[in-house]
Write a protein that holds these residues in place. Structure first.
Motif, PDB file in Angstrom:
ATOM      1  N   UNK A  17       1.280  -1.029  -0.201  1.00 30.30           N
ATOM      2  CA  UNK A  17       0.155   0.046   0.281  1.00 30.30           C
ATOM      3  C   UNK A  17       1.026   1.475  -0.165  1.00 30.30           C
ATOM      4  N   UNK A  18       2.098   1.529   1.237  1.00 28.56           N
ATOM      5  CA  UNK A  18       2.470   1.918   1.007  1.00 28.56           C
ATOM      6  C   UNK A  18       4.097   3.193  -0.590  1.00 28.56           C
ATOM      7  N   UNK A  19       4.290   2.275  -1.039  1.00 28.00           N
ATOM      8  CA  UNK A  19       4.686   1.956  -1.588  1.00 28.00           C
ATOM      9  C   UNK A  19       3.563   2.263  -3.394  1.00 28.00           C
ATOM     10  N   UNK A  20       2.513   2.096  -3.687  1.00 30.65           N
ATOM     11  CA  UNK A  20       2.100   2.155  -4.275  1.00 30.65           C
ATOM     12  C   UNK A  20       0.764   3.810  -5.166  1.00 30.65           C
ATOM     13  N   UNK A  21       1.025   3.974  -6.018  1.00 26.28           N
ATOM     14  CA  UNK A  21       0.904   5.417  -6.353  1.00 26.28           C
ATOM     15  C   UNK A  21      -0.806   5.552  -6.693  1.00 26.28           C
ATOM     16  N   UNK A  22      -0.971   3.749  -7.377  1.00 26.96           N
ATOM     17  CA  UNK A  22      -2.793   3.855  -7.511  1.00 26.96           C
ATOM     18  C   UNK A  22      -3.113   2.525  -6.758  1.00 26.96           C
ATOM     19  N   UNK A  23      -3.853   2.667  -5.619  1.00 24.23           N
ATOM     20  CA  UNK A  23      -4.038   1.279  -5.097  1.00 24.23           C
ATOM     21  C   UNK A  23      -6.074   1.369  -6.501  1.00 24.23           C
ATOM     22  N   UNK A  24      -6.339   0.014  -6.555  1.00 19.40           N
ATOM     23  CA  UNK A  24      -7.336  -0.015  -6.767  1.00 19.40           C
ATOM     24  C   UNK A  24      -7.985  -0.829  -6.394  1.00 19.40           C
ATOM     25  N   UNK A  25      -9.356  -1.041  -6.575  1.00 20.79           N
ATOM     26  CA  UNK A  25     -10.504  -1.503  -5.421  1.00 20.79           C
ATOM     27  C   UNK A  25     -11.245  -2.760  -6.216  1.00 20.79           C
ATOM     28  N   UNK A  26     -11.476  -3.800  -5.923  1.00 19.34           N
ATOM     29  CA  UNK A  26     -11.712  -4.854  -6.780  1.00 19.34           C
ATOM     30  C   UNK A  26     -13.069  -5.587  -6.208  1.00 19.34           C
ATOM     31  N   UNK A  27     -14.458  -5.939  -6.392  1.00 17.46           N
ATOM     32  CA  UNK A  27     -15.309  -5.851  -5.707  1.00 17.46           C
ATOM     33  C   UNK A  27     -16.399  -7.305  -7.117  1.00 17.46           C
ATOM     34  N   UNK A  28     -16.437  -8.359  -6.933  1.00 17.80           N
ATOM     35  CA  UNK A  28     -17.437  -9.161  -7.886  1.00 17.80           C
ATOM     36  C   UNK A  28     -17.002  -8.691  -9.028  1.00 17.80           C
ATOM     37  N   UNK A  29     -15.801  -8.494  -9.325  1.00 19.70           N
ATOM     38  CA  UNK A  29     -15.327  -8.173 -11.028  1.00 19.70           C
ATOM     39  C   UNK A  29     -15.618  -7.179 -11.213  1.00 19.70           C
ATOM     40  N   UNK A  30     -16.173  -6.199 -10.305  1.00 19.46           N
ATOM     41  CA  UNK A  30     -15.752  -4.328 -10.704  1.00 19.46           C
ATOM     42  C   UNK A  30     -15.142  -2.954 -10.436  1.00 19.46           C
ATOM     43  N   UNK A  31     -14.348  -2.325 -10.999  1.00 17.58           N
ATOM     44  CA  UNK A  31     -13.762  -1.229  -9.338  1.00 17.58           C
ATOM     45  C   UNK A  31     -14.902  -0.649  -8.840  1.00 17.58           C
ATOM     46  N   UNK A  32     -14.657  -1.159  -7.613  1.00 17.54           N
ATOM     47  CA  UNK A  32     -15.716  -0.314  -7.082  1.00 17.54           C
ATOM     48  C   UNK A  32     -14.529   1.094  -6.398  1.00 17.54           C
ATOM     49  N   UNK A  33     -13.259   1.177  -6.216  1.00 15.26           N
ATOM     50  CA  UNK A  33     -13.267   2.628  -5.355  1.00 15.26           C
ATOM     51  C   UNK A  33     -11.457   2.983  -6.019  1.00 15.26           C
ATOM     52  N   UNK A  34     -10.919   3.688  -7.116  1.00 11.03           N
ATOM     53  CA  UNK A  34      -9.371   3.644  -7.497  1.00 11.03           C
ATOM     54  C   UNK A  34      -9.042   4.499  -6.968  1.00 11.03           C
ATOM     55  N   UNK A  35      -8.425   4.721  -6.116  1.00 10.40           N
ATOM     56  CA  UNK A  35      -7.047   5.831  -5.017  1.00 10.40           C
ATOM     57  C   UNK A  35      -6.069   5.884  -6.258  1.00 10.40           C
ATOM     58  N   UNK A  36      -6.093   7.231  -6.782  1.00 14.92           N
ATOM     59  CA  UNK A  36      -5.425   7.992  -8.250  1.00 14.92           C
ATOM     60  C   UNK A  36      -4.126   9.136  -6.879  1.00 14.92           C
ATOM     61  N   UNK A  37      -3.082   8.963  -7.143  1.00 19.98           N
ATOM     62  CA  UNK A  37      -1.918   9.713  -7.230  1.00 19.98           C
ATOM     63  C   UNK A  37      -1.762   9.600  -5.328  1.00 19.98           C
ATOM     64  N   UNK A  38      -2.091   8.610  -4.620  1.00 17.82           N
ATOM     65  CA  UNK A  38      -1.219   8.725  -2.888  1.00 17.82           C
ATOM     66  C   UNK A  38      -0.014   9.346  -3.217  1.00 17.82           C
TER      67      UNK A  38
END
Lengths: 226, 864
Positions: free
Chosen positions: A205-226
């Protein structure tokens, strides 16, 4: 550059249909470090296999580093896997009959490079990954962390633009898991590679620039440019 | 070039190292394919050596002649030679005579004595003698100058222990005489005939010895250069009736045809071992493709192409082919020593006389054996290679490395199998191609494939039907085994396929051999009747060409014994009908039918018997009818000793003489219609069947010797019938050895499959232990699995064997040799051997049982 639009993969299991991912739209710039998160069955591995050219979408568009993977022929996909992406797997997926250096050079040889050229490159990588001493060992003689580092060396041998890692820490203890994530982060930061990691763990999580959450095959919560 | 180098490097990394990890399995498959290849190679080489020896001898005898003048059934008058040489189209002509003789003192092995005119013959045949220092004249001049001299091949002289200058008494149909050896033949030309077991004498000596004054076997002819067909026709017109101008190769070609038919049959039979070995290669390569599925997916995910994976598995099969063939070479050299003698003896007994001293290595035979082994192994790897290339790269993402994917479709292969049965049926009805029973072999092949494709379905149905019964009767191990076998898919079925192939071959050949033997036994007792058989000395080996002297015939006619006897004279002529060799057997049919009968096949026996006795027609053998297309209603026309003989065919009978084709006609009526054919043999029947035959035969034999002298061959009917059956049994000894090897390879297949089945389920089996099963129960389960495989293989094999035996009896034998026999099942041999095969195959399960507990369950259950 990774672009997907309406990307969907549906599996047929007998008469039933199982949705792997559905209508996934992504726009990932070169040099990003993306973490795909979600529970088991959320579609992380499905998305990763589509991005790696290991599978075909049921519908939607997918372009990776200029390759239109939707319309690519099997031989074009083979070339794409050789030259554009490097894969790191949860269960390491080293070939058991060949040693560390042979496992590392294999993709380069598949790409038509000479053995001496490939060995030189592999030796550098193994030195960086602190595996020089183990280069003549078979996978069965390595620890989990060593096996995963060998897999990273193999993924890097052809200088791919994109590194895809499927649960790379899933079979490792926390210390080795941290080492592996640090290496992938270093590849992203210092060598400018696009790194996409599918994981349950929060280590990335820390080094990530983007975290994409998936649920049931769909993107539910993209977090860009953390 | 770089990609080729990489391919072989990768093959070493991926395949060879993997094989090295399981040396037991790799060696088992190697032994299997090597045994198959060794059998195939040695059989081919052994028959080829005989074929080569025969061809060489025939070519050397034929020499450089353009044409050969013969007189069918008899001899060519020597006086014709002057007339022939005088013809403007003829460049040279030379008489030729040959006969088999043997040393009189030792009664040793017979050898060929050739009679030639040493001067005229120079143009036709090459032969030289070793130089004798003490003499000025060449030995060939001695042959002309001194009667009863001969030159001899070195190997023959060595064998009888004779040197130049020695004398040797030789016996022949007509008399026994002493010859002086005037030289040894150099090892070239005629000296190479029958491995050097040959002697040459001058024509005058030959004629005096054989009492063929003024007659020769044949005259070899060379035409002048640029002579055309018109010249030949004009020459033909000058020849007397009853003589024929034929090609020198006619005897060679008909003999070669018979040996080739035999070679083809033995090759097919020996290929069966290789075919069974193919299942082993399939089994192992298929296991590797299935158990390394994850590795294949990894390779695909890192850039390996599907074509490369296909080639790697194909190369794995090819490696087994190459290594198996290389291993087979030393094995073949051992096996061929046994086969060489057995095969040449069989060919000499059944078809034409051959004498093989040593193996002749033929590059084509070596290439063929390598090619067949290699292609068989590659074909075996084809399907697993296709499976390997179909592995999707995304399988690399699956976490579990276990749970091999298997095809569970059983209906599709079963339907394909049914289609194969239909194809097999169609092929079995087709005629042979270029005298080769190719459609028959194709029918056999499709039958094997058809049954093998039924194996998965049979296992599934067997497991489904038996599992509830077995749970009640044999407990959980049997129940679990039936469940596993039911869903184990193609690879288990392949092992059943291997066993069923070997078992069906075994069953079909047991049935065929038994049918053949039973029929021959019936024929021997019905048609080879008689209490004593008499012919001239060495009559049989010389094709009864030398009739009994009139003095002997008169003595036999005057014979008075204490018992009433019937004397049945006969005369045999060796003839050709459109390149097919056959015999006319003139016999006193009226007396013959009082004591024996033919084995009737076509025509009304009662009517045919009466017609034959009255001389209204001839009875022909099945082989003659099938080979010449002359059957009941046709008329055979042939020249016999200058007489044009016309014989209407009234019946077809079974006959199993050496080369098969025989025409029987009444001796008395031949004498009335054409000429006195003389006697070449006599059968004696005791009218009183109540007498003790052995002592009566002995006394009759003594009486004949007293009256006629010793220059006769006699054998009692009992001995003759026994010797015919002994020859039959010796002939099929080779078949039995080949079958045994096929069964051993099938047992290796069972051992490999069961071990593989166990090893790939080690975790599953140890989980059973972890949840409370004891080791005995797990072992029992594996034995039940073995029982399922063996029983399925045995019973489908038996079923396939019955169908195959029909093809062998009514298609292959008919098309290869022209004969059929009465179908008869040897239930005794089958019921005795099948439990033994079951026990042997179950013993093959032992290594698998041992393999289960090689590692501790704790280690195996650990997540990899």
């Amino acid at each position: 550059m990774i672009l997907t639009k309406g990307l969907t993969r549906i599996y047929s299991l007998g008469d039933a249909e199982v949705v792997g991912i559905e209508n996934v739209d992504l726009d990932i710039a070169p040099g990003e470090m993306v973490v795909l998160k979600g529970n088991s069955g959320s579609g992380k591995s499905t998305l990763l296999s589509l991005l790696a050219g290991l599978d075909h979408p049921t519908r939607g568009e997918i372009t990776v580093a200029g390759y239109d993977l939707n319309s690519a022929s099997p031989s074009e996909l083979t070339l794409f896997r050789r030259e554009v992406v490097g894969m790191v797997f949860q269960s390491f997926n080293l070939l058991p009959t060949i040693n560390v250096i042979e496992n590392t050079v294999l993709p380069a040889l598949l790409a038509g490079k000479t053995l001496s050229e490939s060995r030189k490159k592999a030796s550098e990588l193994l030195e960086w990954l602190k595996l020089s001493e183990r280069s003549n060992h078979l996978p069965a003689q390595l620890s989990g962390g060593e096996m995963q580092r060998t897999a990273i060396a193999r993924a890097l041998i052809n200088d791919p633009e994109i590194i895809l890692a499927d649960e790379p820490t899933g079979n490792l203890d926390s210390k080795n898991g941290r080492i592996v994530i640090d290496l992938l982060a270093e590849l992203n930061r210092k060598r400018g590679r696009t790194v996409i990691i599918a994981t349950h763990s929060s280590l990335a999580d820390d080094p990530a620039s983007v975290i994409i959450h998936l649920k049931d095959g769909m993107v539910i919560h993209p977090e860009w440019d953390r | 070039m770089g990609s080729v180098v990489f391919f072989f490097r990768f093959l070493g990394w991926f395949s060879l190292r993997n094989l090295k990890r399981q040396p037991g399995r790799a060696v088992t498959v190697l032994v299997g394919i090597a045994l198959g290849a060794a059998v195939f190679t040695s059989v081919r080489l052994a028959v080829h050596a005989s074929l080569n020896s025969f061809t060489k001898s025939m070519d050397l005898i034929a020499g450089r002649a353009h044409h050969v003048l013969i007189r069918p059934g008899g001899y060519v008058p020597e006086i014709l030679i002057q007339k022939i040489i005088a013809h403007p189209s003829i460049q040279s002509a030379s008489p030729f005579l040959s006969t088999y003789v043997r040393p009189a003192v030792t009664h040793g092995d017979s050898f060929l004595l050739i009679g030639i005119d040493p001067i005229l013959d120079r143009t036709f045949r090459m032969w030289q003698t070793e130089k004798v220092r003490s003499k000025n004249d060449a030995p060939w001049l001695d042959l002309v100058k001194f009667p009863f001299t001969l030159v001899m091949g070195e190997p023959l002289a060595r064998k009888i222990g004779i040197r130049t200058g020695d004398t040797i008494a030789l016996e022949h149909s007509r008399q026994t005489k002493s010859f002086t050896v005037v030289g040894m033949l150099s090892a070239s030309g005629l000296a190479l005939i029958e491995g050097g077991r040959v002697a040459i004498t001058d024509i005058a000596t030959f004629q005096e010895f054989t009492k063929l004054y003024g007659s020769v076997d044949r005259v070899d002819i060379r035409l002048k250069p640029f002579s055309g067909s018109e010249d030949l026709n004009s020459f033909r017109k000058t020849l007397p009736q009853g003589t024929q101008l034929v090609q020198p190769s006619i005897t060679r070609n008909s003999g070669r045809k018979l040996i080739r038919a035999y070679q083809l049959n033995l090759s097919i039979l020996s290929f069966a071992s290789l075919f069974v070995g193919m299942f082993l290669v399939y089994s192992l390569v298929s296991l590797n493709a299935a158990s390394r599925r994850k590795e294949l997916a990894i390779l695909r995910s890192i850039g390996g192409s599907s074509q490369m994976l296909f080639l790697v598995f194909l190369a794995e099969g090819a490696l087994f082919g190459i290594a198996g063939w290389l291993t087979a070479i030393p094995l073949s050299s051992i096996l061929v020593k046994y086969l060489l003698q057995a095969v040449s003896q069989t060919i000499s007994t059944l078809f034409v006389r051959v004498h093989v001293e040593a193996l002749s290595l033929d590059i084509w035979e070596i290439f063929l054996s390598f090619g067949v082994t290699f292609i068989t192994a590659v074909m075996a790897a084809l399907q697993p290679a296709r499976e390997a290339m179909s592995v999707a790269p995304n399988e690399a993402l699956e976490v579990s490395q276990h749970g091999l994917k298997r095809s569970h479709k059983t209906k599709h292969p079963a339907a394909m199998g049914l289609l194969c049965f239909v194809v097999s049926l169609i092929f079995s009805q087709m005629p042979n191609v270029l005298s080769i029973p190719l459609p028959g072999y194709a029918a056999m092949f499709f039958l094997f494939v058809g049954f093998s494709l039924q194996a998965p379905w049979i296992l599934e149905k067997m497991g489904h039907t038996l599992s509830p019964i077995l749970r009640r009767l044999a407990g959980i191990p049997a129940y679990l085994a039936s469940h596993y076998v039911r869903s184990s898919g193609t690879r288990t079925a392949v092992s059943v396929g291997a066993l069923l192939t070997a078992v069906s071959l075994f069953a079909s050949l047991v049935i065929m051999t038994h049918s053949f033997r039973q029929t021959v036994e019936l024929w021997v007792h019905q048609s080879i009747g008689g209490d004593l058989f008499l012919t001239t000395k060495m009559g049989s080996i010389n094709h009864f060409r030398y009739p009994l002297p009139p003095t002997v015939i008169n003595e036999i006619r005057r014979l008075k014994t204490e018992w009433d006897i019937d004397i049945v004279p006969s005369r045999r002529f060796s003839l050709m009908h459109d390149r097919f060799p056959y015999e006319i057997d003139l016999i006193d049919l009226k007396v013959f039918f009082q004591h024996g009968d033919f084995f009737w096949l076509r025509g009304d026996p009662k009517k045919a018997r009466n017609m034959a006795i009255d001389g209204q027609g001839a009875i022909v053998s099945e082989v003659f009818s099938n080979r010449t297309n002359l059957s009941v209603g046709s008329t055979l026309e042939t020249w016999v000793e200058g007489f044009l003989v016309k014989l209407p065919i009234i019946a077809v009978v079974r006959d199993y003489r050496t080369d098969g084709g025989v025409v029987f006609y009444s001796w008395r009526h031949f004498n009335e219609r054409y000429y006195n054919p003389q006697w070449s043999g006599v059968r004696f029947f005791f009218k009183d069947k109540g007498i003790a035959p052995d002592s009566a035969v002995k006394k009759l034999r003594e009486e004949i010797i007293t009256r006629c002298g010793e220059n006769l061959d006699m054998i009692s009917g009992k001995e003759l019938r026994r010797s015919i059956l002994e020859v039959f049994d010796e002939t099929f000894a080779i078949t039995s050895v080949l079958l045994l090897i096929a069964l051993i390879i099938a047992a290796l297949g069972i051992a490999t499959t069961l071990t593989v089945m166990v090893l790939e389920r080690t975790q599953q089996l140890n989980t059973l232990i972890a949840v409370g099963a004891d080791r005995g129960q797990v072992r029992s389960m594996i034995f039940w699995e073995a029982i399922f495989l063996v029983v399925a293989g045995e019973f489908t094999g038996l079923l396939c064997g019955f169908m195959l035996s029909y093809i062998l009896v009514y298609v292959i034998n008919l098309q290869s040799f022209g004969w059929t026999f009465i179908y008869s099942v040897d239930w005794g041999a089958l019921s005795l051997s099948f439990p033994l095969i079951i026990l042997t195959a179950l013993a093959a399960a032992l290594p698998a049982v041992r393999a289960v507990f090689r590692q501790s369950p704790a280690m195996l259950l650990r997540e990899r």
